[in-house]
Write an enzyme that holds these catalytic residues in place. Structure first.
Site, PDB file in Angstrom:
ATOM      1  N   HIS A 207       0.844  -1.201   0.000  1.00 49.13           N
ATOM      2  CA  HIS A 207       0.000   0.000   0.000  1.00 49.13           C
ATOM      3  C   HIS A 207       0.873   1.242   0.000  1.00 49.13           C
ATOM      4  O   HIS A 207       2.072   1.164   0.245  1.00 49.13           O
ATOM      5  CB  HIS A 207      -0.904   0.033   1.252  1.00 49.13           C
ATOM      6  N   ASP A 209       0.833   5.180   1.889  1.00 47.36           N
ATOM      7  CA  ASP A 209       0.190   5.849   3.018  1.00 47.36           C
ATOM      8  C   ASP A 209      -0.548   7.087   2.506  1.00 47.36           C
ATOM      9  O   ASP A 209       0.007   7.854   1.724  1.00 47.36           O
ATOM     10  CB  ASP A 209       1.248   6.268   4.063  1.00 47.36           C
ATOM     11  N   HIS A 264       4.789   0.107  -0.152  1.00 53.50           N
ATOM     12  CA  HIS A 264       5.585  -0.729   0.760  1.00 53.50           C
ATOM     13  C   HIS A 264       4.710  -1.819   1.363  1.00 53.50           C
ATOM     14  O   HIS A 264       3.478  -1.777   1.263  1.00 53.50           O
ATOM     15  CB  HIS A 264       6.241   0.144   1.851  1.00 53.50           C
ATOM     16  N   ARG A 274       8.226  -8.900  15.177  1.00 53.19           N
ATOM     17  CA  ARG A 274       8.560  -7.545  14.741  1.00 53.19           C
ATOM     18  C   ARG A 274       7.598  -6.577  15.422  1.00 53.19           C
ATOM     19  O   ARG A 274       6.379  -6.815  15.432  1.00 53.19           O
ATOM     20  CB  ARG A 274       8.429  -7.451  13.217  1.00 53.19           C
TER      21      ARG A 274
HETATM   22  C1  GA4 Z   1      -2.568   2.689   5.439  1.00 53.38           C
HETATM   23  C2  GA4 Z   1      -1.685   3.591   6.327  1.00 53.38           C
HETATM   24  C3  GA4 Z   1      -2.110   3.564   7.808  1.00 53.38           C
HETATM   25  O1  GA4 Z   1      -1.683   2.352   8.434  1.00 53.38           O
HETATM   26  C4  GA4 Z   1      -3.655   3.700   7.967  1.00 53.38           C
HETATM   27  C5  GA4 Z   1      -4.279   2.522   7.251  1.00 53.38           C
HETATM   28  C6  GA4 Z   1      -5.811   2.385   7.321  1.00 53.38           C
HETATM   29  C7  GA4 Z   1      -6.245   1.448   8.458  1.00 53.38           C
HETATM   30  O2  GA4 Z   1      -5.513   0.546   8.846  1.00 53.38           O
HETATM   31  O3  GA4 Z   1      -7.367   1.659   8.949  1.00 53.38           O
HETATM   32  C8  GA4 Z   1      -6.252   1.891   5.922  1.00 53.38           C
HETATM   33  C9  GA4 Z   1      -5.007   2.088   4.991  1.00 53.38           C
HETATM   34  C10 GA4 Z   1      -4.036   2.915   5.812  1.00 53.38           C
HETATM   35  C11 GA4 Z   1      -5.387   2.767   3.658  1.00 53.38           C
HETATM   36  C12 GA4 Z   1      -6.708   2.246   3.033  1.00 53.38           C
HETATM   37  C13 GA4 Z   1      -7.756   1.868   4.097  1.00 53.38           C
HETATM   38  C14 GA4 Z   1      -7.456   2.635   5.371  1.00 53.38           C
HETATM   39  C15 GA4 Z   1      -6.747   0.455   5.829  1.00 53.38           C
HETATM   40  C16 GA4 Z   1      -7.477   0.462   4.531  1.00 53.38           C
HETATM   41  C17 GA4 Z   1      -7.781  -0.633   3.850  1.00 53.38           C
HETATM   42  C18 GA4 Z   1      -4.037   3.868   9.426  1.00 53.38           C
HETATM   43  C19 GA4 Z   1      -4.148   4.811   7.089  1.00 53.38           C
HETATM   44  O4  GA4 Z   1      -4.323   5.961   7.381  1.00 53.38           O
HETATM   45  O5  GA4 Z   1      -4.400   4.327   5.820  1.00 53.38           O
END
Ligand code: GA4
Length: 331
Positions: A207, A209, A264, A274
């Site tokens: 994904h 961020d 990443h 981890r």
């Molecule tokens: C990816 C980056 C962060 O960990 C996060 C994730 C969020 C979650 O875990 O709730 C998301 C992911 C992240 C992007 C798309 C959506 C939302 C899970 C998901 C499938 C906390 C964020 O801000 O976006």
């Protein structure tokens, strides 16, 4: 130790350990000493080439890191039944294997928090079932230091890009309404990995961020991989004394694509746990995200303007691996 049956393993995402997805450590990750006078230029170069780099002389006190890490380990060592009493992530709270609301899973458990201390207090209370002062104190100290470092990096980046004022990016994180997130991840060892015949078990799927910048610190266990521009995956050797920085989607937009938000993922480890802690610096919900005018001069703006609220709303409907910026690109 939990041993999973084959069908149970198959619910998790597996990736081929082919040459394309090498597990060899990559020596080329930019290492930037934040105290050096030329760091701003190196930061700009790293954001353009990889959207990812490692920093030293970061100013985060090591006791903040160790205090939070030991609190996190204490929490993750509780029996699952105890942890599951705490609230499910909505999106904030304790989560196990499920990531987001749209069917993504990974070989991990985590605590997801906003960086708003008041909100977290209530959340942590329900997570711990007791007064969470010690944990809360460790989280707050750590977040403040990580945010300070993120702002320093963003200011150096603005200077390196010759944009004024230099707080053009950092003010978004400094804003009282900044919508930032903090995540503590625990990837338990998965002893059955050998059974997977050359495939890897995904700890946290690929994904980018959504926010502006992410500050990642992990213990000394490998697993993090980044995708290069050619699509090849490379393994990042762990370094518990440094921080890894990711450019997020919003910074890619603000710089009109000059900086790349890095794709990443994390692979599970067969032997070691981890533990990682990540501060995701985001703007206020009402903030308009669009390429900075000084960075579009003579070029076309690649993105439609949107608010962080709109982006987040659409991000939370997406699957982890989706290209979330696609919807906001100008055709
Ligand atoms: C990816 C980056 C962060 O960990 C996060 C994730 C969020 C979650 O875990 O709730 C998301 C992911 C992240 C992007 C798309 C959506 C939302 C899970 C998901 C499938 C906390 C964020 O801000 O976006």
């Amino acid at each position: 130790m939990v041993v999973l049956s084959k069908p149970a393993m198959e619910q998790f995402c597996l990736v081929k350990n082919s040459c394309k997805s090498t597990t060899l450590p990559f020596p080329g990750v930019p290492l930037i000493d934040l105290s050096k006078p030329d760091s701003k230029h190196l930061l700009v170069k790293a954001c353009q080439e990889f959207g990812f780099f490692k920093v030293i002389n970061h100013g985060v006190p090591s006791e903040f890191i160790s205090k939070l890490e030991s609190e996190a380990i204490k929490f993750f060592s509780l029996p699952l039944s105890e942890k599951e009493k705490s609230c499910p992530p909505d999106p904030f709270g304790y989560g196990n294997k499920r990531i987001g609301q749209n069917g993504d899973v990974g070989w991990l458990e985590y605590i997801l928090l906003t960086t708003n201390p008041e909100f977290n207090y209530q959340k942590l209370q329900s997570v711990f079932g007791v007064t969470p002062e010690k944990f809360q104190g460790a989280v707050n100290d750590y977040i403040s230091a990580a945010k300070k470092m993120a702002c320093e990096i963003l200011e150096q980046l603005a200077e390196g890009l010759k944009i004024q004022p230099k707080n053009v990016f950092s003010k978004l994180l400094m804003d009282e309404q900044s919508d930032s997130v903090f995540r503590l991840n625990h990837y338990p060892p998965c002893p059955d990995i050998q059974e997977l015949h050359g495939r890897n078990l995904i700890g946290f799927g690929e994904h980018t961020d959504p926010q502006i910048i992410s500050v990642l610190r992990s213990n000394n266990t490998s697993g993090l991989q980044i995708a290069l521009k050619d699509g090849n995956w490379i393994s990042i050797p762990p370094d518990q004394n440094s921080f890894f920085i990711n450019v997020g989607d919003s910074l890619q937009v603000l710089t009109n694509g000059r900086f790349k938000s890095v794709r990443h993922r994390v692979l599970a480890n067969s032997i070691k746990s981890r533990v990682s802690m990540i501060y995701f610096g985001g703007p206020p919900l009402s903030e308009k995200i669009a390429p900075l005018p000084s960075l579009v001069e003579g070029e076309d703006s690649l993105y439609k303007e949107f608010t962080w609220f709109e982006y987040k709303k659409s991000a939370y409907k997406s699957r982890l691996a989706d290209n979330r910026l696609g919807f906001f690109e100008k055709i």
